[in-house]
Design an enzyme around this catalytic site. Structure first.
Site, PDB file in Angstrom:
ATOM      1  N   GLU A 114      -3.847  -9.437   4.052  1.00  0.00           N
ATOM      2  CA  GLU A 114      -4.618  -9.110   5.260  1.00  0.00           C
ATOM      3  C   GLU A 114      -5.708 -10.133   5.574  1.00  0.00           C
ATOM      4  O   GLU A 114      -5.983 -10.416   6.738  1.00  0.00           O
ATOM      5  CB  GLU A 114      -5.257  -7.706   5.130  1.00  0.00           C
TER       6      GLU A 114
ATOM      7  N   GLU B 213       0.831  -1.213   0.000  1.00  0.00           N
ATOM      8  CA  GLU B 213       0.000   0.000   0.000  1.00  0.00           C
ATOM      9  C   GLU B 213       0.863   1.260   0.000  1.00  0.00           C
ATOM     10  O   GLU B 213       0.574   2.226  -0.709  1.00  0.00           O
ATOM     11  CB  GLU B 213      -0.914   0.000   1.229  1.00  0.00           C
TER      12      GLU B 213
HETATM   13  N1  DAK Z   1       5.431  -7.914  11.169  1.00  0.00           N
HETATM   14  C1  DAK Z   1       6.347  -8.257  12.112  1.00  0.00           C
HETATM   15  N2  DAK Z   1       7.364  -9.098  11.901  1.00  0.00           N
HETATM   16  C2  DAK Z   1       7.458  -9.630  10.656  1.00  0.00           C
HETATM   17  C3  DAK Z   1       6.564  -9.307   9.607  1.00  0.00           C
HETATM   18  C4  DAK Z   1       5.500  -8.398   9.910  1.00  0.00           C
HETATM   19  N3  DAK Z   1       4.621  -8.004   8.999  1.00  0.00           N
HETATM   20  N4  DAK Z   1       6.928 -10.001   8.520  1.00  0.00           N
HETATM   21  C5  DAK Z   1       8.022 -10.707   8.858  1.00  0.00           C
HETATM   22  N5  DAK Z   1       8.345 -10.487  10.141  1.00  0.00           N
HETATM   23  C6  DAK Z   1       9.475 -11.067  10.896  1.00  0.00           C
HETATM   24  C7  DAK Z   1       9.232 -12.548  11.192  1.00  0.00           C
HETATM   25  O1  DAK Z   1       8.412 -12.702  12.326  1.00  0.00           O
HETATM   26  C8  DAK Z   1      10.646 -13.021  11.418  1.00  0.00           C
HETATM   27  O2  DAK Z   1      11.057 -12.606  12.703  1.00  0.00           O
HETATM   28  P1  DAK Z   1      11.926 -13.604  13.663  1.00  0.00           P
HETATM   29  O3  DAK Z   1      11.110 -14.825  13.823  1.00  0.00           O
HETATM   30  O4  DAK Z   1      13.193 -13.836  12.907  1.00  0.00           O
HETATM   31  O5  DAK Z   1      12.100 -12.809  14.930  1.00  0.00           O
HETATM   32  C9  DAK Z   1      11.454 -12.196  10.421  1.00  0.00           C
HETATM   33  O6  DAK Z   1      10.635 -11.064  10.089  1.00  0.00           O
HETATM   34  C10 DAK Z   1      11.733 -12.952   9.132  1.00  0.00           C
HETATM   35  O7  DAK Z   1      10.514 -13.438   8.645  1.00  0.00           O
HETATM   36  P2  DAK Z   1      10.273 -14.990   8.289  1.00  0.00           P
HETATM   37  O8  DAK Z   1      11.137 -15.871   9.127  1.00  0.00           O
HETATM   38  O9  DAK Z   1       8.804 -15.231   8.327  1.00  0.00           O
HETATM   39  O10 DAK Z   1      10.813 -15.028   6.786  1.00  0.00           O
HETATM   40  P3  DAK Z   1      10.309 -15.978   5.622  1.00  0.00           P
HETATM   41  O11 DAK Z   1      11.250 -15.776   4.494  1.00  0.00           O
HETATM   42  O12 DAK Z   1      10.084 -17.372   6.098  1.00  0.00           O
HETATM   43  O13 DAK Z   1       8.863 -15.404   5.204  1.00  0.00           O
HETATM   44  C11 DAK Z   1       7.279 -13.657   4.670  1.00  0.00           C
HETATM   45  C12 DAK Z   1       8.777 -14.112   4.687  1.00  0.00           C
HETATM   46  C13 DAK Z   1       7.262 -12.198   4.235  1.00  0.00           C
HETATM   47  C14 DAK Z   1       6.536 -14.492   3.623  1.00  0.00           C
HETATM   48  C15 DAK Z   1       6.661 -13.871   6.055  1.00  0.00           C
HETATM   49  O14 DAK Z   1       7.524 -13.266   7.025  1.00  0.00           O
HETATM   50  C16 DAK Z   1       5.287 -13.271   6.195  1.00  0.00           C
HETATM   51  O15 DAK Z   1       4.312 -13.868   5.725  1.00  0.00           O
HETATM   52  N6  DAK Z   1       5.194 -12.130   6.877  1.00  0.00           N
HETATM   53  C17 DAK Z   1       3.968 -11.502   7.207  1.00  0.00           C
HETATM   54  C18 DAK Z   1       3.359 -10.776   6.030  1.00  0.00           C
HETATM   55  C19 DAK Z   1       2.102 -10.077   6.463  1.00  0.00           C
HETATM   56  O16 DAK Z   1       1.105 -10.735   6.801  1.00  0.00           O
HETATM   57  N7  DAK Z   1       2.159  -8.743   6.551  1.00  0.00           N
HETATM   58  C20 DAK Z   1       1.206  -7.965   7.274  1.00  0.00           C
HETATM   59  C21 DAK Z   1      -0.042  -7.711   6.447  1.00  0.00           C
HETATM   60  S1  DAK Z   1      -1.201  -6.769   7.441  1.00  0.00           S
HETATM   61  C22 DAK Z   1      -2.998   0.239   9.704  1.00  0.00           C
HETATM   62  C23 DAK Z   1      -3.366  -0.140   8.456  1.00  0.00           C
HETATM   63  C24 DAK Z   1      -2.707  -1.170   7.839  1.00  0.00           C
HETATM   64  C25 DAK Z   1      -1.735  -1.858   8.514  1.00  0.00           C
HETATM   65  C26 DAK Z   1      -1.363  -1.456   9.765  1.00  0.00           C
HETATM   66  C27 DAK Z   1      -2.013  -0.418  10.380  1.00  0.00           C
HETATM   67  N8  DAK Z   1      -3.662   1.302  10.350  1.00  0.00           N
HETATM   68  C28 DAK Z   1      -4.713   1.987   9.590  1.00  0.00           C
HETATM   69  C29 DAK Z   1      -3.250   1.804  11.601  1.00  0.00           C
HETATM   70  C30 DAK Z   1      -1.050  -2.928   7.833  1.00  0.00           C
HETATM   71  C31 DAK Z   1      -1.400  -4.200   7.962  1.00  0.00           C
HETATM   72  C32 DAK Z   1      -0.635  -5.201   7.248  1.00  0.00           C
HETATM   73  O17 DAK Z   1       0.304  -4.920   6.562  1.00  0.00           O
END
Ligand code: DAK
Length: 258
Positions: free
Chosen positions: A134, A114
């Protein structure tokens, strides 16, 4: 100007801002947005800077989204405060008075995808991956991703990405119009800097007015938008750059924009 979450490096007229939390794949927190708000305000005022590039530290991620661990700690008031701050900063990127290019060096997921869509252009490494995951968390995009993605790639492709939460490759992102171009990963910064350099010698005021015409005009009906463009076209004639650019052409020399 750099902070713990963001690094800034100036290279001539181009400022490169790097999201710097590679251990968590540059996931976004309140700290990131607070630092970005301040940095963008400073760069907007900095007369030496003509183009800003946003990128991620490390070779794995641009931004893997909002920091999920941080999101889990928010109460209602905190979530609201975060939402207001984040919306303000995302809008600040879009309304920034100079071109902003995202150099996408890896995962651009959720809030990361985004944020890249609020930039004027996106250059992707061939290793980059894009997604709006999400729905896997039971939430929906929250930085206006439903709107910017649908406007960029059309409703059907946006719905496919958002309803499935699946990632797409850089090549597919280019095919559907999500990114401007894909380059070999090891040439990402070089190619993005080269793109930026094609803008730094042009009229900054003309670029700023064009940006306004496109971003505001595209939300209006065609007749109003064309009228709006005419107003800004008129305004461009009040700038020193218009005098210089037209005079330089007639005098068969290169323009010297201030
Ligand atoms: N948040 C926190 N930590 C994260 C992260 C995230 N989004 N993505 C990865 N990490 C961390 C992992 O936990 C891991 O940490 P450790 O275990 O080493 O401490 C480290 O980064 C490396 O990640 P992986 O070990 O998982 O690495 P892989 O290569 O196996 O996988 C991956 C990479 C990108 C496929 C996987 O990490 C993943 O699926 N990550 C999550 C992706 C995700 O779901 N993103 C969030 C989407 S929700 C808001 C509006 C919007 C938002 C926020 C606020 N407001 C209006 C206030 C946003 C929301 C989102 O973005």
């Amino acid at each position: 100007m750099s902070s713990s979450t963001l690094l800034v490096e100036k290279n001539g007229a181009v400022a490169v801002v790097t999201f710097n939390n590679p251990k968590a794949l540059n996931a976004l927190t309140v700290d990131t947005f607070e630092a970005l708000e301040q940095m963008l305000s400073d760069l907007a005022e900095d007369q030496d800077v003509r183009v800003v590039i946003l990128t991620g530290a490390g070779d794995k991620a641009f931004i893997a989204g909002g920091d999920i661990g941080f999101l889990a700690t928010l109460d209602v008031a905190g979530a609201r405060r975060f939402a207001l701050l984040a919306q303000k900063v995302i809008d600040q990127i879009e309304a920034f008075p100079k071109p902003v290019i995202a150099a996408i060096n890896g995962y651009a997921l959720g809030g990361g995808c985004e944020l890249s869509m609020a930039c004027d252009m996106r250059v992707a490494a061939d290793t980059a991956r894009f997604g709006q995951p999400e729905v896997k968390l039971g939430i929906i995009p929250g930085f206006a991703g439903t709107q910017r993605l649908a406007r960029l790639v059309g409703k059907a492709k946006a719905k496919e990405m958002i309803f499935t939460g699946e990632m797409i490759s850089a090549a597919d992102a280019e095919r559907i119009g999500l990114v401007n171009r894909v380059v070999p990963a090891d040439l990402l910064m070089e190619e993005t800097q080269a793109l930026a350099a094609t803008m730094t010698d042009k009229s900054a005021s003309a670029i700023a007015l064009s940006k306004e015409a496109i971003d505001h005009g595209v939300e209006m009906d065609f007749a109003r938008a064309a009228r709006y463009e005419a107003d800004l076209f008129g305004l461009s004639f009040a700038t020193p750059d218009a005098q210089e650019g037209i005079a330089a052409f007639l005098e068969k020399r290169s323009p010297q924009f201030k």
